[in-house]
Design a protein around this motif. Structure first.
Motif, PDB file in Angstrom:
ATOM      1  N   GLY A   1       0.817  -1.222   0.000  1.00  0.00           N
ATOM      2  CA  GLY A   1       0.000   0.000   0.000  1.00  0.00           C
ATOM      3  C   GLY A   1       0.841   1.259   0.000  1.00  0.00           C
ATOM      4  N   THR A   2       1.985   1.241   0.718  1.00  0.00           N
ATOM      5  CA  THR A   2       2.850   2.434   0.709  1.00  0.00           C
ATOM      6  C   THR A   2       3.423   2.671  -0.680  1.00  0.00           C
ATOM      7  N   VAL A   3       3.802   1.573  -1.371  1.00  0.00           N
ATOM      8  CA  VAL A   3       4.339   1.716  -2.730  1.00  0.00           C
ATOM      9  C   VAL A   3       3.242   2.210  -3.675  1.00  0.00           C
ATOM     10  N   ILE A   4       2.068   1.584  -3.602  1.00  0.00           N
ATOM     11  CA  ILE A   4       0.955   1.974  -4.475  1.00  0.00           C
ATOM     12  C   ILE A   4       0.564   3.429  -4.219  1.00  0.00           C
ATOM     13  N   GLY A   5       0.476   3.793  -2.940  1.00  0.00           N
ATOM     14  CA  GLY A   5       0.108   5.169  -2.609  1.00  0.00           C
ATOM     15  C   GLY A   5       1.120   6.172  -3.125  1.00  0.00           C
ATOM     16  N   ALA A   6       2.422   5.856  -2.932  1.00  0.00           N
ATOM     17  CA  ALA A   6       3.472   6.758  -3.411  1.00  0.00           C
ATOM     18  C   ALA A   6       3.424   6.884  -4.934  1.00  0.00           C
ATOM     19  N   MET A   7       3.190   5.752  -5.607  1.00  0.00           N
ATOM     20  CA  MET A   7       3.134   5.780  -7.075  1.00  0.00           C
ATOM     21  C   MET A   7       1.930   6.580  -7.570  1.00  0.00           C
ATOM     22  N   LEU A   8       0.799   6.427  -6.919  1.00  0.00           N
ATOM     23  CA  LEU A   8      -0.396   7.156  -7.355  1.00  0.00           C
ATOM     24  C   LEU A   8      -0.262   8.657  -7.109  1.00  0.00           C
ATOM     25  N   CYS A   9       0.592   9.045  -6.162  1.00  0.00           N
ATOM     26  CA  CYS A   9       0.853  10.478  -5.956  1.00  0.00           C
ATOM     27  C   CYS A   9       1.473  11.105  -7.206  1.00  0.00           C
ATOM     28  N   LEU A  10       2.144  10.276  -8.010  1.00  0.00           N
ATOM     29  CA  LEU A  10       2.780  10.793  -9.219  1.00  0.00           C
ATOM     30  C   LEU A  10       1.752  11.238 -10.255  1.00  0.00           C
ATOM     31  N   LEU A  11       0.494  10.856 -10.072  1.00  0.00           N
ATOM     32  CA  LEU A  11      -0.553  11.345 -10.973  1.00  0.00           C
ATOM     33  C   LEU A  11      -0.703  12.864 -10.873  1.00  0.00           C
ATOM     34  N   LEU A  12      -0.225  13.429  -9.769  1.00  0.00           N
ATOM     35  CA  LEU A  12      -0.300  14.871  -9.577  1.00  0.00           C
ATOM     36  C   LEU A  12       0.830  15.608 -10.300  1.00  0.00           C
ATOM     37  N   ALA A  13       1.761  14.857 -10.874  1.00  0.00           N
ATOM     38  CA  ALA A  13       2.909  15.478 -11.545  1.00  0.00           C
ATOM     39  C   ALA A  13       2.482  16.142 -12.846  1.00  0.00           C
ATOM     40  N   SER A  14       3.211  17.190 -13.207  1.00  0.00           N
ATOM     41  CA  SER A  14       2.956  17.852 -14.491  1.00  0.00           C
ATOM     42  C   SER A  14       3.793  17.215 -15.597  1.00  0.00           C
ATOM     43  N   PHE A  15       4.886  16.550 -15.215  1.00  0.00           N
ATOM     44  CA  PHE A  15       5.770  15.912 -16.189  1.00  0.00           C
ATOM     45  C   PHE A  15       5.243  14.516 -16.488  1.00  0.00           C
ATOM     46  N   GLY A  16       5.000  14.237 -17.760  1.00  0.00           N
ATOM     47  CA  GLY A  16       4.330  13.011 -18.156  1.00  0.00           C
ATOM     48  C   GLY A  16       5.081  11.732 -17.816  1.00  0.00           C
ATOM     49  N   ILE A  17       6.420  11.769 -17.759  1.00  0.00           N
ATOM     50  CA  ILE A  17       7.179  10.565 -17.401  1.00  0.00           C
ATOM     51  C   ILE A  17       6.776  10.097 -16.011  1.00  0.00           C
ATOM     52  N   TYR A  18       6.681  11.042 -15.067  1.00  0.00           N
ATOM     53  CA  TYR A  18       6.273  10.684 -13.714  1.00  0.00           C
ATOM     54  C   TYR A  18       4.799  10.288 -13.683  1.00  0.00           C
ATOM     55  N   ARG A  19       3.987  11.052 -14.394  1.00  0.00           N
ATOM     56  CA  ARG A  19       2.541  10.810 -14.379  1.00  0.00           C
ATOM     57  C   ARG A  19       2.189   9.457 -14.995  1.00  0.00           C
ATOM     58  N   GLY A  20       2.991   9.009 -15.975  1.00  0.00           N
ATOM     59  CA  GLY A  20       2.760   7.698 -16.563  1.00  0.00           C
ATOM     60  C   GLY A  20       3.400   6.581 -15.757  1.00  0.00           C
ATOM     61  N   LEU A  21       4.552   6.872 -15.148  1.00  0.00           N
ATOM     62  CA  LEU A  21       5.264   5.865 -14.373  1.00  0.00           C
ATOM     63  C   LEU A  21       4.467   5.452 -13.139  1.00  0.00           C
ATOM     64  N   GLY A  22       3.836   6.418 -12.490  1.00  0.00           N
ATOM     65  CA  GLY A  22       3.119   6.151 -11.245  1.00  0.00           C
ATOM     66  C   GLY A  22       2.054   5.077 -11.368  1.00  0.00           C
ATOM     67  N   PRO A  23       1.032   5.285 -12.211  1.00  0.00           N
ATOM     68  CA  PRO A  23      -0.025   4.266 -12.313  1.00  0.00           C
ATOM     69  C   PRO A  23       0.477   2.938 -12.870  1.00  0.00           C
ATOM     70  N   SER A  24       1.469   2.964 -13.744  1.00  0.00           N
ATOM     71  CA  SER A  24       2.022   1.709 -14.284  1.00  0.00           C
ATOM     72  C   SER A  24       2.582   0.844 -13.163  1.00  0.00           C
ATOM     73  N   LEU A  25       3.401   1.449 -12.310  1.00  0.00           N
ATOM     74  CA  LEU A  25       4.002   0.693 -11.220  1.00  0.00           C
ATOM     75  C   LEU A  25       2.982   0.361 -10.140  1.00  0.00           C
ATOM     76  N   ALA A  26       2.012   1.239  -9.937  1.00  0.00           N
ATOM     77  CA  ALA A  26       0.959   0.951  -8.960  1.00  0.00           C
ATOM     78  C   ALA A  26       0.161  -0.282  -9.376  1.00  0.00           C
ATOM     79  N   ILE A  27      -0.141  -0.389 -10.673  1.00  0.00           N
ATOM     80  CA  ILE A  27      -0.861  -1.562 -11.194  1.00  0.00           C
ATOM     81  C   ILE A  27      -0.036  -2.823 -10.958  1.00  0.00           C
ATOM     82  N   ALA A  28       1.255  -2.752 -11.259  1.00  0.00           N
ATOM     83  CA  ALA A  28       2.120  -3.924 -11.102  1.00  0.00           C
ATOM     84  C   ALA A  28       2.205  -4.364  -9.644  1.00  0.00           C
ATOM     85  N   ILE A  29       2.351  -3.409  -8.720  1.00  0.00           N
ATOM     86  CA  ILE A  29       2.457  -3.765  -7.302  1.00  0.00           C
ATOM     87  C   ILE A  29       1.116  -4.265  -6.772  1.00  0.00           C
TER      88      ILE A  29
END
Length: 758
Positions: free
Chosen positions: A284-312
């Motif tokens: 949950g800590t990993v998923i939560g941290a990754m989903l926080c990246l959805l708030l990023a303005s830079f698309g690399i972070y915004r795309g990386l977050g949900p991808s890794l959250a799904i995997a975890i």
């Protein structure tokens, strides 16, 4: 958690079949993750970035919304012959029929007459799953033609380089994954001293890794999320590392329950019940941290977050169902040939003895730790960012890299990897070419530019404004000309080709003028070039005002890098506090405490500072690199904050479990004795997984990130989690559990101990 355990045990064969079946279906019918990756950092910029505005101004030369690439025909020894030119035209005509090609723009012959290039425009982006097939189809056209001996054809530029970089990354990724699996398996064998347990522990994360790639790729193709070249590399090491951790937590607890005398099925259920919550909150800590990246303005972070959250999330589900089902199927055979000593109480191990010392001397332990970690953190002040622009060429040995080398050998320096200056006028410049001349001369005199190539020196051939005006009067717009001059024309072939090449500098409507420049600050991918962008933009804006341009922009890797830097820095300062707060809230829930989360979060922050400082020392101070990749501080913090709490949760949950029965000091000693081996084993395996990427990663970005996180995990495992945190727990006392019922229970225990001492 007990329900999960019972379901996994009762329906163990069905659970395994469902997981395997779903994985086979997804791999069969969904695209691979490598086919949808995008290595172009500009594709992830916020919509209001100046670089994207410049890209819009560049639309008349290469339409936005799709990728581009370059076809280059060249000879090393002699000038291109008439047969060579015919072959070039034939190849271009054959390419026009390839799917997704929107336009083909001839960009002319080099001034030495040894090379000819053309721009291909596509209606797909660099992240399209069709990109590789298209590039392969075009390259096949080169080999299918009967080309003159000694004439080389190469495909380079944006799309071709992206495809080649993705292929090189995929090759490196396969090597990394193979070596990671091997390293994990060897370490698991050493931990378990058994045959089946290591294989089954690794099987769950491997299955999830196979499944998560197509699932994420399917979402990318729908446009829901974006995926960069970083995504796949981080996905592999994160799933393998975290998944192995969860497997260790569960399997070692099952082993402990078997020693207590439970049957294998009972032991599996008890293990899921006891550590299932820890695993869930760790994930949950990993998923939560990754989903926080959805708030990023830079698309690399915004795309990386949900991808890794799904995997975890998939890894968590597998840890609670698939792995327990496997453990239930194989039972006691898991730990063969080691012998289970049922009912035998083992003597305190090394970690139990260390825990006794920590409890006896908590202040000394804490002070020494803070001084050591604080000293290493000082090195952070030597950090300098790099790697903003992404890759501007293909990997060494690939066709795109050879094409870039051919352009560099035969065209002006500004053509190879230009920083493009764009000026837009209200009326066509053909009516007053003095504006173009004034702009080009002003750019050449501006200190920020080293060289300039434009309408008055296309591909290295000088043309005066008078000649240009005369050619326009005779031939019309250069964008409409055929490959060869009209039969009735008296214009030389060299002049005609130079005039045709002006189509890459003056738009078809005559209102937009482009200039290719090289920068005085150096390579456009370098940090000095990035830092020069504000001055470059100001100089261009001033010149635009002087020549009467109504709009202007700067396009290229330096400009993109500066905008990437701005977006990344903004995200760093905005999202880091949110991640810390979210993880603190999750820790408060699992600890039932408002005090413990404070020092647990701070301990990981301290670990991050020290590990980042070591990364600066390794790569910059001793390695001689000009900077660390710009994603490193952000992703290191997020991953260490999320992954570091895995061990915090396991250790603190066990301390809390023991504190229900014993005094706090006894609880700390017993908990560290019970979890010390698990934490250090899991930490070593996780660190080894990241370290493999640190050594064998495809890019500097991946190598630096892998090395940095591996260092952080080692510090976390051997110092923070097992020394600093227990020392703080011992000092804080019963307040660790405030305001839960355990706080009051420990107060009663402390009073009883005080009375006994008196």
């Amino acid at each position: 958690m007990r329900v999960f355990g019972r379901i996994a045990v009762k329906f163990r064969y069905l659970v395994v079949l469902i997981w395997v079946g779903v994985t086979i279906v997804c791999v069969t019918f969904l695209p691979s993750l490598s086919s949808v990756l995008n290595s172009d950092n500009s594709a992830f910029l916020p919509s209001d970035s100046p670089s994207l505005h410049a890209l819009q101004l560049d639309n008349p030369f290469q339409a936005t919304g799709g990728a581009t690439t370059l076809v280059v025909a060249s000879r090393n020894d002699t000038q291109l012959s008439a047969d060579d030119q015919t072959a070039f035209t034939t190849v271009l005509n054959s390419i026009k029929g390839v799917a997704h090609i929107k336009n083909v723009r001839d960009q002319g012959i080099s001034s030495d007459g040894k090379a000819h290039k053309a721009l291909l425009e596509f209606d797909i982006g660099t992240g399209s799953p069709d990109a590789e097939n298209i590039i392969n189809t075009i390259r096949a056209k080169f080999t299918s033609q009967n080309l003159p001996t000694g004439l080389s054809f190469n495909l380079t530029g944006q799309l071709a380089s992206t495809v080649d970089n993705n292929k090189a990354s995929a090759d490196a990724q396969r090597l990394t994954q193979t070596l990671s699996n091997l390293a994990i398996l060897i370490m698991l064998v050493l931990v378990y001293r058994a045959i089946l347990a290591p294989i089954l522990t690794l099987l769950a994360p491997v299955l999830v890794l196979i499944l998560s790639g197509p699932v994420i790729a399917g979402l990318v193709t729908t446009g829901i999320i974006q995926a960069s070249s970083v995504t796949q590399a981080i996905l592999t090491i994160l799933v393998l590392g975290a998944g192995t951790d969860y497997g260790l937590f569960l399997t070692l607890r099952m082993h402990e329950e078997l020693r207590r005398g439970l049957t294998p099925h009972e032991a599996v259920i008890e293990a899921v019940d006891k550590v299932g919550e820890s695993i869930s909150f760790s994930a949950g800590t990993v998923i939560g941290a990754m989903l926080c990246l959805l708030l990023a303005s830079f698309g690399i972070y915004r795309g990386l977050g949900p991808s890794l959250a799904i995997a975890i999330a998939l890894m968590l589900l597998a840890a609670l169902t698939f792995l327990p089902a496997l453990l239930a199927i194989f039972g006691k055979w898991l730990f063969w040939p080691a012998k289970l000593k049922v009912g035998v109480v083992e003597k305190p191990g090394a970690w139990g003895q260390i825990a006794v010392k920590v409890v006896e001397h908590p202040i000394i332990t804490l002070v020494l730790g803070i001084v050591a970690f604080g000293g290493l953190s000082i090195a952070v002040f030597g950090y300098s960012p790099a790697g903003f622009g992404g890759s501007n060429t293909g990997p060494s040995g690939y066709d795109s890299a050879n094409g870039t080398a051919a352009i560099a050998a035969h065209y002006p320096p500004a053509v190879v990897n230009p920083t493009t200056v764009l000026l837009k006028f209200s009326d066509p410049v053909w009516s007053d070419l003095s504006k173009v001349q004034q702009a080009e001369q002003s750019l050449e005199k501006t200190p920020v530019f080293r060289s300039v190539s434009g309408p008055l020196n296309p591909n290295g051939t000088a043309i005066t404004t008078a000649q240009l005006q005369s050619l326009y009067s005779q031939l019309g717009s250069p964008s409409t000309l055929a490959a060869t001059p009209p039969a009735s024309s008296q214009i030389s072939a060299q002049t005609y080709n130079a005039y045709r090449a002006i189509a890459q500098f003056i738009s078809p409507d005559g209102k937009t003028v482009a200039f290719y420049t090289t920068l005085s600050a150096g390579d456009p991918t370098s940090t000095p070039a990035l830092n020069a962008v504000p001055s470059i933009r100001k100089s261009v804006s001033d010149i635009a005002g002087q020549v009467g341009a109504v709009d202007n922009g700067v396009n290229g890797m330096a400009a993109v890098g500066y905008d990437v830097s701005t977006a990344s820095d903004n995200d760093l300062f905005r999202i880091v506090p949110i991640v810390m707060l979210l993880i603190a809230l999750l820790l408060a829930l699992v600890m039932r405490s408002l005090v413990a989360p404070i020092y647990l979060v701070l301990s990981v922050a301290l670990s991050f500072g020290a590990s980042f400082g070591i990364a600066v020392l390794i790569f910059m101070t001793f390695g001689g690199q000009s900077g660390l990749n710009f994603v490193l501080p952000f992703l290191m913090f997020v991953f260490l904050m999320a992954l570091g709490e895995d061990y915090n949760i396991l250790v603190m949950s066990r301390i809390r479990e023991e504190a229900q029965k014993f005094s706090l000091h006894t609880a700390i000693t017993d908990a560290l004795n019970a979890t010390g081996t698990t934490v250090t084993s899991a930490g070593l395996i996780l660190a080894a997984t990241f370290a493999v990427s640190g050594i064998f990663g495809a890019t500097d970005q991946i190598r630096q990130l892998g090395t940095g996180i591996a260092i952080g995990v080692i510090l976390d495992t051997f110092l923070v989690r097992t020394l600093l945190v227990p020392s703080v727990v011992a000092l804080v006392g019963r307040w660790n559990w405030w305001p839960s019922a355990l706080y009051r229970k420990q107060e009663v225990v402390e009073r009883a101990m005080d009375l006994q001492a008196r």
